[in-house]
Design an enzyme around this catalytic site. Structure first.
Site, PDB file in Angstrom:
ATOM      1  CG  ASP A   1      -2.057   0.936   1.152  1.00  0.00           C
ATOM      2  OD1 ASP A   1      -2.301   1.491   0.061  1.00  0.00           O
ATOM      3  OD2 ASP A   1      -2.726   1.147   2.177  1.00  0.00           O
ATOM      4  N   GLY A   2       0.330   2.325  -0.567  1.00  0.00           N
ATOM      5  CA  GLY A   2       0.993   3.630  -0.481  1.00  0.00           C
ATOM      6  C   GLY A   2       1.572   4.143  -1.789  1.00  0.00           C
TER       7      GLY A   2
ATOM      8  NE  ARG B   1      -1.430   6.517   1.342  1.00  0.00           N
ATOM      9  CZ  ARG B   1      -1.436   5.558   2.263  1.00  0.00           C
ATOM     10  NH1 ARG B   1      -1.145   5.852   3.510  1.00  0.00           N
ATOM     11  NH2 ARG B   1      -1.729   4.326   1.936  1.00  0.00           N
ATOM     12  CD1 TRP B   2       7.376   6.736  -2.623  1.00  0.00           C
ATOM     13  CD2 TRP B   2       6.856   7.009  -4.789  1.00  0.00           C
ATOM     14  NE1 TRP B   2       8.553   6.810  -3.337  1.00  0.00           N
ATOM     15  CE2 TRP B   2       8.266   6.975  -4.670  1.00  0.00           C
ATOM     16  CE3 TRP B   2       6.295   7.160  -6.063  1.00  0.00           C
ATOM     17  CZ2 TRP B   2       9.116   7.089  -5.766  1.00  0.00           C
ATOM     18  CZ3 TRP B   2       7.138   7.277  -7.150  1.00  0.00           C
ATOM     19  CH2 TRP B   2       8.534   7.248  -7.003  1.00  0.00           C
TER      20      TRP B   2
ATOM     21  NE  ARG C   1      -4.505   6.743  -7.275  1.00  0.00           N
ATOM     22  CZ  ARG C   1      -4.315   6.343  -6.012  1.00  0.00           C
ATOM     23  NH1 ARG C   1      -4.067   7.219  -5.072  1.00  0.00           N
ATOM     24  NH2 ARG C   1      -4.397   5.068  -5.703  1.00  0.00           N
TER      25      ARG C   1
ATOM     26  CG  HIS D   1      -0.138   2.080  -9.287  1.00  0.00           C
ATOM     27  ND1 HIS D   1      -0.323   1.678  -7.991  1.00  0.00           N
ATOM     28  CD2 HIS D   1      -1.265   2.775  -9.630  1.00  0.00           C
ATOM     29  CE1 HIS D   1      -1.508   2.099  -7.558  1.00  0.00           C
ATOM     30  NE2 HIS D   1      -2.090   2.774  -8.534  1.00  0.00           N
TER      31      HIS D   1
ATOM     32  CB  THR E   1     -12.606  -8.615  -6.195  1.00  0.00           C
ATOM     33  OG1 THR E   1     -12.547  -8.626  -4.766  1.00  0.00           O
ATOM     34  CG2 THR E   1     -12.165  -9.976  -6.706  1.00  0.00           C
TER      35      THR E   1
ATOM     36  CG  ASN F   1      -7.568  -2.570  -6.252  1.00  0.00           C
ATOM     37  OD1 ASN F   1      -6.595  -3.314  -6.091  1.00  0.00           O
ATOM     38  ND2 ASN F   1      -7.931  -1.686  -5.316  1.00  0.00           N
TER      39      ASN F   1
HETATM   40  C1  FPP Z   1      -2.200   0.167  -3.304  1.00  0.00           C
HETATM   41  O1  FPP Z   1      -1.679   1.468  -3.232  1.00  0.00           O
HETATM   42  C2  FPP Z   1      -1.561  -0.530  -4.417  1.00  0.00           C
HETATM   43  C3  FPP Z   1      -2.227  -1.089  -5.460  1.00  0.00           C
HETATM   44  C4  FPP Z   1      -3.679  -1.118  -5.588  1.00  0.00           C
HETATM   45  C5  FPP Z   1      -1.475  -1.726  -6.557  1.00  0.00           C
HETATM   46  C6  FPP Z   1      -0.268  -2.485  -6.119  1.00  0.00           C
HETATM   47  C7  FPP Z   1       0.500  -2.931  -7.285  1.00  0.00           C
HETATM   48  C8  FPP Z   1       1.839  -2.894  -7.352  1.00  0.00           C
HETATM   49  C9  FPP Z   1       2.712  -2.447  -6.250  1.00  0.00           C
HETATM   50  C10 FPP Z   1       2.547  -3.381  -8.559  1.00  0.00           C
HETATM   51  C11 FPP Z   1       2.250  -4.836  -8.792  1.00  0.00           C
HETATM   52  C12 FPP Z   1       3.146  -5.436  -9.728  1.00  0.00           C
HETATM   53  C13 FPP Z   1       2.797  -6.379 -10.626  1.00  0.00           C
HETATM   54  C14 FPP Z   1       3.841  -7.063 -11.374  1.00  0.00           C
HETATM   55  C15 FPP Z   1       1.414  -6.756 -10.913  1.00  0.00           C
HETATM   56  P1  FPP Z   1      -2.655   2.705  -3.403  1.00  0.00           P
HETATM   57  O2  FPP Z   1      -2.737   3.045  -4.846  1.00  0.00           O
HETATM   58  O3  FPP Z   1      -3.975   2.389  -2.760  1.00  0.00           O
HETATM   59  O4  FPP Z   1      -1.899   3.819  -2.601  1.00  0.00           O
HETATM   60  P2  FPP Z   1      -2.552   4.992  -1.747  1.00  0.00           P
HETATM   61  O5  FPP Z   1      -3.271   4.338  -0.605  1.00  0.00           O
HETATM   62  O6  FPP Z   1      -1.362   5.774  -1.308  1.00  0.00           O
HETATM   63  O7  FPP Z   1      -3.454   5.758  -2.667  1.00  0.00           O
END
Ligand code: FPP
Length: 247
Positions: free
Chosen positions: A24-25, A28-29, A37, A41, A70, A72
């Protein structure tokens, strides 16, 4: 490298066999850097390679990563499309490294509902690494814990209705055998769950399998989550006293 990284852990430390991570994060990163965003990723995807390699060298047997839930699908379509393209990018870039590391790729999720290109690239990665004997890198992709449990319940109901099982026979073991994680055999249940970014919830991840897992909530945003963070979290796991409901 294997020896180097293991030396950074107490030689007596118990290494969790199955580590699951809620990465997660990313958003925000990216926001902190004034970027979209999806930039988060992309950086998160690159970090998967670093952390998977480190986990493998530390002796972890299964690393499960929550890559797409599911739920997302409800994100803006631009973000969903980007996330669906990530496996194409990831396996296109890192497959030689995964092969070199003897890593076996598995996918846990409702893959039938993925876009064709995503499903094909993911299934090819599974096929291309099927004979590898090292760490299992298990991507939870289009995965949801409740949907998985409902699916298992339906399968058992069908079997009970057609007479192939007796409802009396349904126990933990039979139920687990119908879950998507049954492909992990005796390693299906994580020993350690790590969630990055400081959020402290499960978000529909491996609801059944996490029954007795140790949980570590790490403040670091996933793209910044380093090998040092992983080592610290494993050391924290080692300090826990796991009793599995006993005394
Ligand atoms: C949550 O952070 C992260 C995700 C929904 C996606 C995670 C996917 C990856 C790290 C890459 C996966 C790699 C492969 C090869 C499939 P967020 O977007 O909810 O972050 P936030 O809470 O800061 O908004």
């Amino acid at each position: 490298m294997t020896e180097d990284i293991r030396k950074r852990l107490d030689p007596e430390a118990s290494i969790p066999k199955h580590v699951a991570i809620i990465m997660d994060g990313n958003g925000r990163w990216a926001k902190r850097l004034g970027q979209p965003r999806i930039a988060g990723h992309k950086e998160g995807m690159n970090n998967v390679k670093t952390i998977a390699t480190a986990a493998s060298h530390l002796g972890v047997k299964v690393l499960s990563l929550y890559a797409f839930s599911t739920e997302n699908w409800s994100r803006p379509s631009k973000e969903v499309n980007f996330l669906m393209r990530l496996p194409v990018d990831f396996f296109g870039t890192f497959m030689p490294d995964l092969i070199k590391e003897n890593i076996k790729v598995l996918v846990t999720g409702f893959t039938d509902h993925l876009p064709d290109r995503t499903r094909k690239v993911v299934m090819k990665a599974v096929e291309d690494t099927k004979d590898n004997t090292g760490m299992i890198l298990n991507f939870a992709f289009n995965y949801g814990g409740r949907a998985e449990i409902v699916h298992a319940a339906k399968e058992l109901a069908i079997k009970a209705q057609d007479g192939s099982i007796n409802p009396e026979d349904i126990d933990d073991e039979l139920f687990s055998s119908q879950l998507l994680t049954s492909q992990l055999g005796e390693l299906a249940d994580p020993d350690l769950l790590i969630r990055t970014s400081g959020e402290e919830r499960i978000s529909n991840f491996m609801l059944w399998q996490l029954a007795y897992s140790e949980m570590v909530f790490d403040e670091t945003l996933w793209p910044d989550y380093s090998v040092d963070n992983l080592i610290e979290d494993i050391q924290e796991f080692d300090r826990r006293d796991r009793r599995f409901g006993s005394v």
